[in-house]
Design a protein around this motif. Structure first.
Motif, PDB file in Angstrom:
ATOM      1  N   ALA A 133      12.439  37.882  95.178  1.00 45.60           N
ATOM      2  CA  ALA A 133      11.023  38.098  95.496  1.00 45.60           C
ATOM      3  C   ALA A 133      10.272  38.540  94.247  1.00 45.60           C
ATOM      4  O   ALA A 133      10.825  39.183  93.361  1.00 45.60           O
ATOM      5  N   LYS A 134       8.997  38.163  94.211  1.00 47.73           N
ATOM      6  CA  LYS A 134       8.045  38.716  93.259  1.00 47.73           C
ATOM      7  C   LYS A 134       7.092  39.599  94.048  1.00 47.73           C
ATOM      8  O   LYS A 134       6.929  39.417  95.256  1.00 47.73           O
ATOM      9  N   HIS A 135       6.452  40.529  93.370  1.00 49.79           N
ATOM     10  CA  HIS A 135       5.473  41.331  94.101  1.00 49.79           C
ATOM     11  C   HIS A 135       4.369  41.810  93.178  1.00 49.79           C
ATOM     12  O   HIS A 135       4.548  41.942  91.960  1.00 49.79           O
ATOM     13  N   ILE A 136       3.237  42.035  93.781  1.00 51.94           N
ATOM     14  CA  ILE A 136       2.108  42.671  93.117  1.00 51.94           C
ATOM     15  C   ILE A 136       2.034  44.088  93.671  1.00 51.94           C
ATOM     16  O   ILE A 136       1.893  44.279  94.879  1.00 51.94           O
ATOM     17  N   LEU A 154       6.019  37.905  97.465  1.00 51.63           N
ATOM     18  CA  LEU A 154       6.267  36.470  97.551  1.00 51.63           C
ATOM     19  C   LEU A 154       7.774  36.255  97.614  1.00 51.63           C
ATOM     20  O   LEU A 154       8.486  36.598  96.682  1.00 51.63           O
ATOM     21  N   ARG A 155       8.250  35.720  98.731  1.00 52.98           N
ATOM     22  CA  ARG A 155       9.685  35.457  98.898  1.00 52.98           C
ATOM     23  C   ARG A 155      10.076  34.218  98.107  1.00 52.98           C
ATOM     24  O   ARG A 155       9.398  33.189  98.154  1.00 52.98           O
ATOM     25  N   LEU A 156      11.198  34.310  97.367  1.00 51.24           N
ATOM     26  CA  LEU A 156      11.705  33.213  96.548  1.00 51.24           C
ATOM     27  C   LEU A 156      13.156  32.913  96.884  1.00 51.24           C
ATOM     28  O   LEU A 156      13.824  33.686  97.572  1.00 51.24           O
ATOM     29  N   SER A 157      13.642  31.808  96.365  1.00 51.49           N
ATOM     30  CA  SER A 157      15.073  31.503  96.459  1.00 51.49           C
ATOM     31  C   SER A 157      15.798  32.265  95.361  1.00 51.49           C
ATOM     32  O   SER A 157      15.283  32.379  94.241  1.00 51.49           O
ATOM     33  N   PRO A 158      16.965  32.822  95.640  1.00 54.42           N
ATOM     34  CA  PRO A 158      17.669  33.594  94.617  1.00 54.42           C
ATOM     35  C   PRO A 158      18.145  32.719  93.459  1.00 54.42           C
ATOM     36  O   PRO A 158      18.302  31.503  93.604  1.00 54.42           O
ATOM     37  N   ASN A 159      18.348  33.328  92.328  1.00 57.33           N
ATOM     38  CA  ASN A 159      18.871  32.645  91.145  1.00 57.33           C
ATOM     39  C   ASN A 159      20.329  32.283  91.399  1.00 57.33           C
ATOM     40  O   ASN A 159      21.205  33.147  91.427  1.00 57.33           O
ATOM     41  N   MET A 160      20.611  30.994  91.573  1.00 57.07           N
ATOM     42  CA  MET A 160      21.951  30.574  91.967  1.00 57.07           C
ATOM     43  C   MET A 160      22.963  30.741  90.850  1.00 57.07           C
ATOM     44  O   MET A 160      24.163  30.881  91.111  1.00 57.07           O
ATOM     45  N   ASP A 161      22.522  30.732  89.614  1.00 57.88           N
ATOM     46  CA  ASP A 161      23.460  30.998  88.519  1.00 57.88           C
ATOM     47  C   ASP A 161      23.994  32.419  88.626  1.00 57.88           C
ATOM     48  O   ASP A 161      25.191  32.674  88.428  1.00 57.88           O
ATOM     49  N   LYS A 162      23.087  33.353  88.944  1.00 58.11           N
ATOM     50  CA  LYS A 162      23.523  34.732  89.131  1.00 58.11           C
ATOM     51  C   LYS A 162      24.390  34.865  90.375  1.00 58.11           C
ATOM     52  O   LYS A 162      25.379  35.606  90.382  1.00 58.11           O
ATOM     53  N   VAL A 163      24.011  34.153  91.427  1.00 61.85           N
ATOM     54  CA  VAL A 163      24.810  34.194  92.652  1.00 61.85           C
ATOM     55  C   VAL A 163      26.238  33.758  92.361  1.00 61.85           C
ATOM     56  O   VAL A 163      27.203  34.419  92.754  1.00 61.85           O
ATOM     57  N   ARG A 164      26.390  32.657  91.647  1.00 59.90           N
ATOM     58  CA  ARG A 164      27.730  32.134  91.359  1.00 59.90           C
ATOM     59  C   ARG A 164      28.500  33.035  90.400  1.00 59.90           C
ATOM     60  O   ARG A 164      29.733  33.069  90.432  1.00 59.90           O
ATOM     61  N   SER A 165      27.770  33.763  89.552  1.00 58.74           N
ATOM     62  CA  SER A 165      28.467  34.676  88.637  1.00 58.74           C
ATOM     63  C   SER A 165      29.087  35.848  89.389  1.00 58.74           C
ATOM     64  O   SER A 165      30.075  36.435  88.935  1.00 58.74           O
ATOM     65  N   TYR A 166      28.513  36.204  90.537  1.00 55.41           N
ATOM     66  CA  TYR A 166      29.069  37.270  91.361  1.00 55.41           C
ATOM     67  C   TYR A 166      30.043  36.725  92.403  1.00 55.41           C
ATOM     68  O   TYR A 166      31.038  37.379  92.728  1.00 55.41           O
ATOM     69  N   CYS A 167      29.729  35.567  92.939  1.00 58.84           N
ATOM     70  CA  CYS A 167      30.619  34.957  93.935  1.00 58.84           C
ATOM     71  C   CYS A 167      31.685  34.170  93.185  1.00 58.84           C
ATOM     72  O   CYS A 167      31.644  32.943  93.097  1.00 58.84           O
ATOM     73  N   ASP A 168      32.658  34.884  92.627  1.00 56.32           N
ATOM     74  CA  ASP A 168      33.688  34.265  91.811  1.00 56.32           C
ATOM     75  C   ASP A 168      35.062  34.449  92.452  1.00 56.32           C
ATOM     76  O   ASP A 168      35.167  34.874  93.605  1.00 56.32           O
ATOM     77  N   GLU A 169      36.114  34.163  91.702  1.00 56.16           N
ATOM     78  CA  GLU A 169      37.464  34.289  92.243  1.00 56.16           C
ATOM     79  C   GLU A 169      37.794  35.728  92.611  1.00 56.16           C
ATOM     80  O   GLU A 169      38.514  35.986  93.575  1.00 56.16           O
ATOM     81  N   SER A 170      37.253  36.676  91.834  1.00 57.61           N
ATOM     82  CA  SER A 170      37.496  38.088  92.133  1.00 57.61           C
ATOM     83  C   SER A 170      36.899  38.457  93.487  1.00 57.61           C
ATOM     84  O   SER A 170      37.537  39.135  94.301  1.00 57.61           O
ATOM     85  N   TYR A 171      35.667  38.005  93.735  1.00 57.45           N
ATOM     86  CA  TYR A 171      35.019  38.290  95.017  1.00 57.45           C
ATOM     87  C   TYR A 171      35.798  37.629  96.159  1.00 57.45           C
ATOM     88  O   TYR A 171      36.030  38.254  97.201  1.00 57.45           O
ATOM     89  N   LYS A 172      36.226  36.400  95.937  1.00 63.29           N
ATOM     90  CA  LYS A 172      36.950  35.701  97.004  1.00 63.29           C
ATOM     91  C   LYS A 172      38.288  36.371  97.292  1.00 63.29           C
ATOM     92  O   LYS A 172      38.716  36.452  98.443  1.00 63.29           O
TER      93      LYS A 172
END
Length: 390
Positions: free
Chosen positions: A200-203, A310-328
């Motif tokens: 999200a962005k916000h004012i 303003l609701r946005l889609s999350p940064n998928m590069d960051k999502v994948r950096s956290y959702c890794d083999e360690s998380y799984k």
């Protein structure tokens, strides 16, 4: 994961079978028997039909008690029967915390055995070296033995506890090599949903002053009313423009009071592109999650002021950096724990943490006193002796 620590204990215990209760004379040095009336090698409960011995469980119970003492929830004989928010007492909660820790370690051991995983020769040597270092840091063999007794565990049991840190590491490597921890798009979607990831962005139009010392002072009623008129005006401009993201960015960069650098630039001009559940204040998070992607909120008030989100889609590069083999792997471990079948013994059910710990302190102190009383006295050399009267 940081390097394993002997103080933290890694993950382990001996796989022993048999029913609870003594099957013969107890070892006079058996701390579990002296403090909890059960032999250290007898199981207090089973995890998927594999016994968790008394020695290991009592070690974790001592750690749970020590943690509560550290935070001041237990002071001497006080605090053990304090009722917690879930209806249990402090003593019952510590007993369960210790069981969960021992259960986790046994699950790792069980799964490692299923996968044919064990310690390498190099890891065995490394663990022996770590144990030697810990013994030296403790102050030598006698001080180390005193520490073991105060934690109701033998040297063999302590070594076994630390072995499972390596088993955990080797188990993960084995599953990785077999492709079982490969992350799929379905895993990524599940991560976003279960972890509450959003962007999200916000004012922000603030409703408090920041003093020179960093403290805050709330606006007066008149100042707050003016802030509300300003945020309402900005919201109307967005509405007239069809909630255009381009205009949102322009208004945000011009008016938002969400913190700026020495050049007057916003710290987060891109917004919060990887926010997770609990990161933001509840009013902001709930307001953002109530929106569809691309939707703009009405003004939302928090302690900081008024927000237009303003609701946005999350940064998928960051999502994948956290959702890794360690998380799984962690998620797989959690599933193993949920599926594990645990059966307690009568000895475990009747164990009273307060009584056990009181007896443990008494026995540990008595042994320490005995060691000190039998320690050889330092002899005085001829040069240090007092001169004779003659």
């Amino acid at each position: 994961m940081k390097k394993k620590s002997l103080m933290a204990g890694a993950l382990a215990l001996a796989l022993l079978s048999g029913c609870a209760g003594l099957k013969g004379p107890a070892d006079p040095d058996d701390m579990a028997y002296l403090t909890a009336d059960i032999r250290s090698t007898d199981p207090l409960f089973t995890v998927d039909e594999v016994g968790v011995n008394a020695e290991e469980y009592l070690f974790w119970l001592v750690n749970a008690i020590s943690e509560q003492q550290y935070y001041g929830y237990i002071l001497g004989d006080e605090g053990w029967d304090t009722t917690l928010s879930d209806g249990t007492t402090t003593a019952q909660a510590m007993k369960e915390d210790a069981r969960q820790a021992a259960m986790l370690y046994q699950v790792v051991r069980n799964k490692a055995k299923e996968q044919g995983v064990s310690l390498t020769a190099e890891q065995t040597e490394e663990l022996a070296a770590e144990l030697a270092d810990f013994k030296e840091q403790a102050g030598g063999q006698e001080a180390y033995q005193s520490w073991l007794e105060s934690h109701c565990i033998s040297e063999e049991g302590f070594l076994a506890i630390n072995e499972v840190g390596y088993l955990n590491q080797n188990l993960r490597e084995k599953l990785t090599e077999g492709g079982e921890l490969a992350v799929t798009e379905a895993d990524v979607e599940h991560f976003v949903e279960t972890e509450g990831i959003y962007a999200a962005k916000h004012i922000l139009i603030a409703t408090r002053h920041i003093n020179d010392d960093g403290s805050y002072e709330d606006f007066t009623a008149e100042e707050k009313e003016e802030a509300f008129r300003q945020v309402q005006s900005l919201r109307e401009q967005l509405r007239q423009a069809g909630d255009s993201e381009t205009l949102f960015d322009a208004l945000m960069n011009e008016h938002s009071q969400d913190g700026r650098d020495e050049n007057g630039e916003l710290y987060y001009p891109q917004g919060y592109d990887f926010a997770y559940a609990g990161q933001m204040v509840p009013e902001f998070e709930n307001g953002a999650l109530a929106l569809e992607v691309g939707q703009v909120s009405e003004p939302i008030e928090t302690d900081y002021g008024y927000h237009i989100i303003l609701r946005l889609s999350p940064n998928m590069d960051k999502v994948r950096s956290y959702c890794d083999e360690s998380y799984k792997f962690n998620m797989l471990m959690q599933q193993w724990l949920e599926d594990a079948q645990v059966t307690t013994t009568k000895a475990y059910d009747e164990l009273d943490p307060h009584d056990f710990y009181t007896r443990l302190q008494a026995v540990s102190q008595a042994r320490q006193t005995a060691r000190e009383s039998t320690a050889p006295e330092e002899s005085v050399s001829p040069q240090e002796s007092a001169p004779s009267e003659s």
